[in-house]
Design a protein around this motif. Structure first.
Motif, PDB file in Angstrom:
ATOM      1  N   ASP A 514      -5.367   6.430  12.553  1.00 58.00           N
ATOM      2  CA  ASP A 514      -5.934   7.442  11.666  1.00 58.00           C
ATOM      3  C   ASP A 514      -5.712   7.073  10.211  1.00 58.00           C
ATOM      4  O   ASP A 514      -4.654   6.547   9.841  1.00 58.00           O
ATOM      5  CB  ASP A 514      -5.293   8.808  11.952  1.00 58.00           C
ATOM      6  CG  ASP A 514      -5.764   9.386  13.276  1.00 58.00           C
ATOM      7  OD1 ASP A 514      -6.844   8.975  13.730  1.00 58.00           O
ATOM      8  OD2 ASP A 514      -5.041  10.219  13.847  1.00 58.00           O
ATOM      9  N   LYS A 515      -6.684   7.391   9.398  1.00 63.33           N
ATOM     10  CA  LYS A 515      -6.572   7.164   7.962  1.00 63.33           C
ATOM     11  C   LYS A 515      -5.557   8.146   7.398  1.00 63.33           C
ATOM     12  O   LYS A 515      -5.553   9.326   7.728  1.00 63.33           O
ATOM     13  CB  LYS A 515      -7.937   7.365   7.308  1.00 63.33           C
ATOM     14  CG  LYS A 515      -7.980   7.060   5.822  1.00 63.33           C
ATOM     15  CD  LYS A 515      -9.396   7.254   5.317  1.00 63.33           C
ATOM     16  CE  LYS A 515      -9.492   6.966   3.841  1.00 63.33           C
ATOM     17  NZ  LYS A 515      -9.255   5.564   3.524  1.00 63.33           N
ATOM     18  N   ILE A 516      -4.648   7.638   6.547  1.00 61.88           N
ATOM     19  CA  ILE A 516      -3.648   8.507   5.916  1.00 61.88           C
ATOM     20  C   ILE A 516      -4.327   9.321   4.824  1.00 61.88           C
ATOM     21  O   ILE A 516      -4.907   8.770   3.892  1.00 61.88           O
ATOM     22  CB  ILE A 516      -2.495   7.665   5.333  1.00 61.88           C
ATOM     23  CG1 ILE A 516      -1.764   6.933   6.456  1.00 61.88           C
ATOM     24  CG2 ILE A 516      -1.531   8.545   4.552  1.00 61.88           C
ATOM     25  CD1 ILE A 516      -0.722   5.952   5.976  1.00 61.88           C
ATOM     26  N   ILE A 517      -4.264  10.641   4.955  1.00 66.02           N
ATOM     27  CA  ILE A 517      -4.890  11.536   3.978  1.00 66.02           C
ATOM     28  C   ILE A 517      -3.807  12.441   3.402  1.00 66.02           C
ATOM     29  O   ILE A 517      -3.063  13.102   4.140  1.00 66.02           O
ATOM     30  CB  ILE A 517      -5.993  12.389   4.632  1.00 66.02           C
ATOM     31  CG1 ILE A 517      -7.077  11.471   5.237  1.00 66.02           C
ATOM     32  CG2 ILE A 517      -6.604  13.344   3.616  1.00 66.02           C
ATOM     33  CD1 ILE A 517      -8.137  12.227   6.017  1.00 66.02           C
ATOM     34  N   LEU A 682       1.050   6.244  -1.421  1.00 62.72           N
ATOM     35  CA  LEU A 682       1.584   4.891  -1.534  1.00 62.72           C
ATOM     36  C   LEU A 682       2.794   4.692  -0.620  1.00 62.72           C
ATOM     37  O   LEU A 682       2.915   3.674   0.068  1.00 62.72           O
ATOM     38  CB  LEU A 682       1.971   4.600  -2.985  1.00 62.72           C
ATOM     39  CG  LEU A 682       0.836   4.413  -3.991  1.00 62.72           C
ATOM     40  CD1 LEU A 682       1.386   4.396  -5.404  1.00 62.72           C
ATOM     41  CD2 LEU A 682       0.065   3.135  -3.720  1.00 62.72           C
ATOM     42  N   GLU A 683       3.669   5.675  -0.626  1.00 61.54           N
ATOM     43  CA  GLU A 683       4.899   5.547   0.164  1.00 61.54           C
ATOM     44  C   GLU A 683       4.602   5.502   1.659  1.00 61.54           C
ATOM     45  O   GLU A 683       5.170   4.695   2.404  1.00 61.54           O
ATOM     46  CB  GLU A 683       5.843   6.712  -0.166  1.00 61.54           C
ATOM     47  CG  GLU A 683       7.220   6.554   0.453  1.00 61.54           C
ATOM     48  CD  GLU A 683       8.151   7.695   0.076  1.00 61.54           C
ATOM     49  OE1 GLU A 683       9.368   7.465   0.016  1.00 61.54           O
ATOM     50  OE2 GLU A 683       7.661   8.831  -0.165  1.00 61.54           O
ATOM     51  N   LYS A 684       3.705   6.369   2.097  1.00 57.77           N
ATOM     52  CA  LYS A 684       3.374   6.388   3.527  1.00 57.77           C
ATOM     53  C   LYS A 684       2.712   5.089   3.975  1.00 57.77           C
ATOM     54  O   LYS A 684       2.978   4.580   5.064  1.00 57.77           O
ATOM     55  CB  LYS A 684       2.458   7.580   3.834  1.00 57.77           C
ATOM     56  CG  LYS A 684       3.182   8.921   3.862  1.00 57.77           C
ATOM     57  CD  LYS A 684       2.235  10.046   4.257  1.00 57.77           C
ATOM     58  CE  LYS A 684       2.976  11.364   4.360  1.00 57.77           C
ATOM     59  NZ  LYS A 684       2.085  12.487   4.734  1.00 57.77           N
ATOM     60  N   ARG A 685       1.838   4.556   3.113  1.00 60.98           N
ATOM     61  CA  ARG A 685       1.168   3.299   3.479  1.00 60.98           C
ATOM     62  C   ARG A 685       2.131   2.134   3.493  1.00 60.98           C
ATOM     63  O   ARG A 685       2.034   1.233   4.317  1.00 60.98           O
ATOM     64  CB  ARG A 685       0.027   3.017   2.491  1.00 60.98           C
ATOM     65  CG  ARG A 685      -1.193   3.880   2.673  1.00 60.98           C
ATOM     66  CD  ARG A 685      -1.909   3.594   4.003  1.00 60.98           C
ATOM     67  NE  ARG A 685      -2.183   2.185   4.187  1.00 60.98           N
ATOM     68  CZ  ARG A 685      -3.238   1.551   3.668  1.00 60.98           C
ATOM     69  NH1 ARG A 685      -4.102   2.220   2.938  1.00 60.98           N
ATOM     70  NH2 ARG A 685      -3.422   0.272   3.880  1.00 60.98           N
ATOM     71  N   ALA A 686       3.080   2.120   2.536  1.00 63.83           N
ATOM     72  CA  ALA A 686       3.985   0.978   2.413  1.00 63.83           C
ATOM     73  C   ALA A 686       5.134   1.027   3.416  1.00 63.83           C
ATOM     74  O   ALA A 686       5.562  -0.012   3.925  1.00 63.83           O
ATOM     75  CB  ALA A 686       4.543   0.914   0.991  1.00 63.83           C
ATOM     76  N   PHE A 687       5.637   2.245   3.729  1.00 58.43           N
ATOM     77  CA  PHE A 687       6.861   2.333   4.528  1.00 58.43           C
ATOM     78  C   PHE A 687       6.714   3.163   5.796  1.00 58.43           C
ATOM     79  O   PHE A 687       7.689   3.310   6.542  1.00 58.43           O
ATOM     80  CB  PHE A 687       7.985   2.936   3.665  1.00 58.43           C
ATOM     81  CG  PHE A 687       8.311   2.120   2.449  1.00 58.43           C
ATOM     82  CD1 PHE A 687       9.057   0.948   2.553  1.00 58.43           C
ATOM     83  CD2 PHE A 687       7.851   2.502   1.206  1.00 58.43           C
ATOM     84  CE1 PHE A 687       9.350   0.192   1.427  1.00 58.43           C
ATOM     85  CE2 PHE A 687       8.139   1.758   0.074  1.00 58.43           C
ATOM     86  CZ  PHE A 687       8.890   0.589   0.175  1.00 58.43           C
ATOM     87  N   GLY A 688       5.499   3.694   6.043  1.00 56.84           N
ATOM     88  CA  GLY A 688       5.337   4.503   7.243  1.00 56.84           C
ATOM     89  C   GLY A 688       6.164   5.768   7.165  1.00 56.84           C
ATOM     90  O   GLY A 688       6.098   6.525   6.198  1.00 56.84           O
ATOM     91  N   ASN A 689       6.997   5.992   8.187  1.00 56.49           N
ATOM     92  CA  ASN A 689       7.827   7.198   8.236  1.00 56.49           C
ATOM     93  C   ASN A 689       9.156   7.034   7.494  1.00 56.49           C
ATOM     94  O   ASN A 689       9.942   7.972   7.392  1.00 56.49           O
ATOM     95  CB  ASN A 689       8.111   7.593   9.695  1.00 56.49           C
ATOM     96  CG  ASN A 689       6.832   7.997  10.420  1.00 56.49           C
ATOM     97  OD1 ASN A 689       5.948   8.612   9.821  1.00 56.49           O
ATOM     98  ND2 ASN A 689       6.740   7.656  11.697  1.00 56.49           N
ATOM     99  N   GLU A 690       9.438   5.816   7.016  1.00 57.05           N
ATOM    100  CA  GLU A 690      10.689   5.572   6.310  1.00 57.05           C
ATOM    101  C   GLU A 690      10.541   5.919   4.832  1.00 57.05           C
ATOM    102  O   GLU A 690       9.439   6.038   4.304  1.00 57.05           O
ATOM    103  CB  GLU A 690      11.099   4.101   6.471  1.00 57.05           C
ATOM    104  CG  GLU A 690      11.337   3.706   7.925  1.00 57.05           C
ATOM    105  CD  GLU A 690      11.697   2.223   8.058  1.00 57.05           C
ATOM    106  OE1 GLU A 690      11.919   1.577   7.011  1.00 57.05           O
ATOM    107  OE2 GLU A 690      11.731   1.730   9.192  1.00 57.05           O
ATOM    108  N   SER A 691      11.679   6.023   4.155  1.00 54.53           N
ATOM    109  CA  SER A 691      11.677   6.325   2.726  1.00 54.53           C
ATOM    110  C   SER A 691      11.719   5.044   1.911  1.00 54.53           C
ATOM    111  O   SER A 691      12.177   3.994   2.382  1.00 54.53           O
ATOM    112  CB  SER A 691      12.900   7.189   2.367  1.00 54.53           C
ATOM    113  OG  SER A 691      12.856   8.421   3.036  1.00 54.53           O
TER     114      SER A 691
END
Length: 996
Positions: A514-517, A682-691
């Motif tokens: 799914d596209k991150i929205i 940006l954070e979700k795309r770069a690190f997924g569920n991590e911080s």
């Protein structure tokens, strides 16, 4: 008694023929008189000459069995009389018409099939056949190569025979070839009789024209050996002749023989492919020799041939052509009789030795060395070019093409040395460190590609083969040695690394991620309330905003919301663009709101069908990217306004359109993302569920701030940093690039797209740019991408993976970069699309890198890219003057270097279709000719069968069967034939195409 009767008949025929010849000669003298010419109608004179030539020809050949002889000849004789009446008095006219009647009557009764003509009779016959063939070539079939070839052969044979009649050539020198002249004349005469017999026949029936061209090809194969014998006599016995007439003939022969030899080899080559399987022992050696001879004869560089050596070179080529012709006939006969061909096979081995010997003679004896020239790399993305060249050379080495056999070892050397050089320039930093060397590498690599391709397509191929290719190989080797000397800069364990290659082995990911929205929660809830509650009247919710602001993403989000899908009876999504077709768009909507997947036929009122389908239902329709009010009006006219709670979402860049479509709800002017929302994306795309690590937090938020709230920009930058190392120095580099962009215009957004593009591995760049070959807003399936990316040569082979798997991996990576959008709009198949601004970027970049373009019929074609989509408009003027890609006689043009050709548009006019040739586009990998543009005839189909680099072929044709030569397309993977419901027979040899 019988013999004396025959002699009397022969004497009578000679007397009558002599009288007829004299009368016609008198008429011609009158017509050629300058004073008389002023008063005469030129067209009428030419018509008269042609009809007299016709009568004289078939009076002499009347011993043969011609259908409707008496009727046609009587009609022609009457036409001659009608044309002569205004010009001559009754005595002259009576004498001529009487002689014509007597000759027709006597010759028709004679039935002497074994008649041998006197030299004067044969000379007159050859002269008239030349005039008839000239008329066919210039008036009835202008531009048709085979008819021009026939005219040239008839002219040469007639002129040569005239030298014999005039005593310039001794009989004993030509006694073996003389019997062939009458046989040739009879064959040509039979063909022209069955062909269109006067200028009023326009040959509109395409099937008849195709059949005649097929018969003409076989005629040429029969008469060319006679022409080759004449050439051989001239090049050997008549070279030292002191006769002025012979000298003039030899001079003319020097001008015409290269074309005649070339066309004869092409005809022989096509015939051989059709009748002799490629696996036949010795066949490959013959094909390689024919390719070598065609390389010499195509674009023959007469300016670079020593003046006194041209005669000798053509003599040498003529001898080899005769030898090849003989070998083909022997091989064909042995196959027909199921005999062994060991002797012929041994003879073909000598051909390969002759190639090497002639190459040496060409360099040291026949040719002058051209001035050295330097190619300048014309594109901007050097690593991309080097990647595509690498794949191209691999494809050539894997090919079985006969022309490549001439330079296969040279291609290997080029590929190996360039691989070594590329391994040195593995990092962009090293390209910057050694800018001068890198620039020279690109120049010489481009030169190598141009030289190799030019040899294959016979574009100044001879000079490139003998001089340019060895020089280019030497240049590459010198650069390789120079780089080798920089030993301290090359790690010992580097090996051959592909420039900008993926940092890890290619892995398969899920295409359906799914596209991150993020963001727009308030807007989403507002639109959902407007959709699922409120008044029962039809309402329009308009979303406006600049390109890249997230209009389509927001609309897509609510369109797929479960509360929406369960609330409405019918839903449909329709993407509009500037070049829309309202019927197709309404058809798209209808297919989604009805049970039928099939498209409606042309004569059905789609709007009416759609209105009936929607009536009484609660429907929800999204019209995405509407540009103007007229479009809105056209598309919404069929939508019922019944009080069912139906809704329409409109997305547009133009506020005027949104206000025009307003019913109850005010348009929503989409805001920009807040800095915290941009950072969340940006954070979700770069690190997924991590911080995000603390050391990257400040620079990450600064990057988010510089996205200026545009979701497209944030998404693209997220794609860049997600694919790179999670290091502060790397992120600072991205921040530095982004902070220089103002992002208040489309131009600045394009810079962000370019930044994202620049960070792609080079193997993905051509795959992305290929989306520019489709119109904006086109949805492309994974099946289509698999077909075209593979056929175009943009997808490399991966060990233990199929082509389909590699394409899906490539698409995964492009989706991860946010440059490609994957969604499932209708049905279960995956669909791909790119944003309008990304499409604009791809079009510009593809043109800049000379990769692909879309042009119209009037566009200039001095420099064509490797792939073009061509929209032919029959309203455009000067087609032949401005668009010369199809002109096989043009000496130097980049059209020959095309790899991919797609043509759509209006039907090609008959006056142009005869000059439409494809045989010279010898590098074509993809050929797509829409049936609306042209239905491929037998002649053009035979040319297509010579394009053995083809991977993809889509044509329309009504031929009864694909020719045997179709088996020459060894590399064909996809074949689509539209035969308009006519029967198409597939011959067994098509199963030889193992890649199909």
């Amino acid at each position: 008694m019988e013999k004396r009767k025959d002699n009397e008949e022969t004497n009578n025929s000679l007397v009558l023929f002599s009288a007829l010849s004299k009368d016609i000669a008198d008429v011609l003298v009158y017509l050629e008189n300058e004073e008389n010419q002023k008063a005469l109608d030129k067209d009428q004179v030419e018509k008269l000459k042609l009809k007299m030539a016709f009568i004289c020809t078939y009076v002499q050949l009347s011993y043969s069995d011609f259908e409707q002889f008496e009727d046609i000849m009587t009609r022609k004789r009457q036409e001659v009389e009608n044309l002569l009446q205004p010009l001559f008095d009754d005595d002259v006219l009576t004498s001529l018409t009487s002689n014509m009647d007597d000759c027709i009557s006597l010759y028709h009764r004679s039935n002497k099939s074994d008649a041998t003509m006197m030299d004067e009779q044969l000379d007159f016959l050859l002269l008239n056949l030349y005039h008839l063939s000239k008329h066919h070539a210039e008036k009835i079939f202008p531009g048709v190569t085979q008819y021009e070839f026939l005219q040239n052969v008839c002219g040469n044979i007639r002129d040569f025979h005239g030298l014999i009649v005039n005593g310039c050539i001794k009989h004993e020198m030509v006694e073996n070839v003389l019997p062939l002249f009458q046989l040739m004349a009879e064959r040509v005469g039979h063909f022209l009789w069955e062909d269109q017999t006067d200028e009023d026949s326009n040959g509109d029936d395409q099937n008849d024209r195709d059949a005649r061209l097929f018969q003409l090809t076989h005629l040429l194969l029969k008469i060319v050996p006679t022409e080759l014998e004449v050439m051989h006599i001239c090049y050997t016995n008549l070279k030292a002749s002191t006769s002025a007439e012979v000298g003039r003939f030899n001079k003319k022969l020097l001008e015409t023989s290269p074309d005649i030899l070339r066309e004869s080899i092409i005809q022989l080559q096509e015939h051989m492919i059709a009748v002799i399987p490629p696996s036949t022992s010795g066949a490959r050696n013959i094909h390689v020799m024919m390719e070598f001879l065609l390389l010499i004869l195509s674009d023959m560089p007469k300016d670079f041939i020593h003046h006194d050596k041209l005669f000798d070179l053509l003599a040498h080529v003529g001898v080899l052509t005769r030898e090849v012709s003989t070998l083909v006939r022997d091989l064909e006969e042995k196959l027909r009789n199921k005999e062994g061909n060991n002797q012929t096979n041994c003879a073909t081995l000598d051909l390969l030795e002759n190639i090497e010997l002639l190459k040496k003679d060409l360099k040291h004896v026949y040719l002058k060395s051209p001035d050295s020239s330097r190619c300048c790399f014309p594109m901007s993305d050097g690593p991309l070019f080097m990647h595509l060249l690498h794949m191209h050379l691999n494809d050539l080495l894997d090919s079985n093409d006969y022309s490549i056999a001439l330079i296969k070892e040279e291609i290997k050397l080029v590929k190996q040395d360039l691989e070594f050089i590329r391994s040195f320039f593995v990092d962009a930093a090293e390209q910057g460190l050694y800018k001068d060397i890198w620039a020279r590498v690109l120049d010489v690599a481009y030169e190598a590609k141009d030289v190799i391709d030019s040899i294959i397509v016979r574009d100044n191929g001879l000079l490139h083969l003998i001089f340019s290719l060895p020089i280019t190989i030497k240049k590459i080797k010198l650069i390789k040695e120079e780089i080798s000397a920089l030993d301290e800069n090359i790690p010992k364990d580097r090996g051959l690394i592909v420039v900008n290659s993926p940092k890890k082995p290619v892995e398969r990911k899920s295409l359906t991620t799914d596209k991150i929205i993020v963001g727009f929660e308030e807007e989403t809830n507002l639109i959902l309330r407007k959709l699922t509650s409120g008044p029962a009247d039809l309402d329009v919710i308009s979303i406006t905003g600049m390109p890249g602001s997230g209009k389509t993403t927001l609309a897509y989000k609510v369109y797929n919301d479960k509360s929406v899908s369960s609330h409405f009876d019918l839903r449909a999504w329709c993407t509009v663009d500037q070049g829309y077709d309202d019927k197709k768009l309404l058809d798209t909507i209808f297919s989604q709101v009805s049970d039928s997947d099939s498209k409606l036929s042309e004569n059905i009122d789609v709007a009416d069908k759609l209105r009936k389908q929607l009536f009484g239902k609660r429907y929800f329709i999204v019209l995405d990217d509407v540009w103007d009010t007229t479009t809105w009006d056209e598309l919404t006219r069929p939508f019922p306004e019944a009080k069912k709670g139906s809704r329409i979402i409109l997305t547009t860049r133009e506020k005027e359109v949104a206000l025009h479509g307003k019913l109850n709800t005010d348009p929503l002017d989409l805001r920009l993302l807040r800095p915290d929302e941009s950072w969340e994306l940006l954070e979700k795309r770069a690190f997924g569920n991590e911080s995000c690590p603390d050391e990257l937090l400040d620079v990450g938020k600064e990057i988010a701030k510089n996205c200026k709230g545009l979701p497209l920009v944030a998404d693209l930058i997220a794609g860049v940093i997600a694919g790179r190392e999670k290091k502060r120095s790397v992120w600072l580099e991205v921040q530095s690039s982004l902070s220089s962009f103002i992002l208040n215009s489309e131009v600045e957004v394009m810079k962000v797209i370019e930044l994202s593009y620049d960070h792609l591995p080079h193997h993905l760049k051509p795959c992305l740019l290929y989306f520019a070959s489709w119109p904006k807003d086109t949805t492309t399936t994974i099946y289509e991408l698999n077909i075209f990316l593979g056929a175009e040569g943009f997808v490399g082979k991966e060990e233990m993976k199929s082509m389909e798997e590699v394409v899906k991996i490539y698409m995964d990576d492009l989706i991860s970069s946010s440059l490609v959008i994957c969604f499932n709009e209708i049905g279960d198949s995956l669909n791909f699309q790119i944003h309008d601004l990304v499409h604009d970027f791809c079009v510009i970049k593809a043109r800049k890198e000379n990769l692909l373009d879309q042009i119209r019929s009037s566009a200039p074609s001095d420099l064509l890219p490797r792939q073009i989509t061509f929209d032919y408009d029959d309203d455009e003027e000067h087609f032949g003057l401005n668009f010369v890609m199809f002109d096989s006689n043009k000496k130097r043009h980049s059209g020959k270097h095309l790899y991919s050709l797609k043509i759509d548009g209006d039907e090609l006019d008959d006056s142009v279709s005869d000059t439409f040739h494809l045989r010279h586009l010898r590098l074509l990998r993809v050929l797509h000719l829409e049936p609306s543009f042209i239905m491929v005839n037998d002649s053009l189909l035979n040319e297509i069968c010579m394009l053995n680099h083809l991977r993809y072929l889509r044509i329309g044709t009504q031929v009864k069967y694909l020719p045997l030569s179709f088996s020459n397309l060894w590399n064909l993977e996809i074949l689509s034939v539209n035969n308009k419901k006519s029967t198409l027979i597939l011959l067994p040899r098509i199963w030889d195409l193992v890649k199909l």
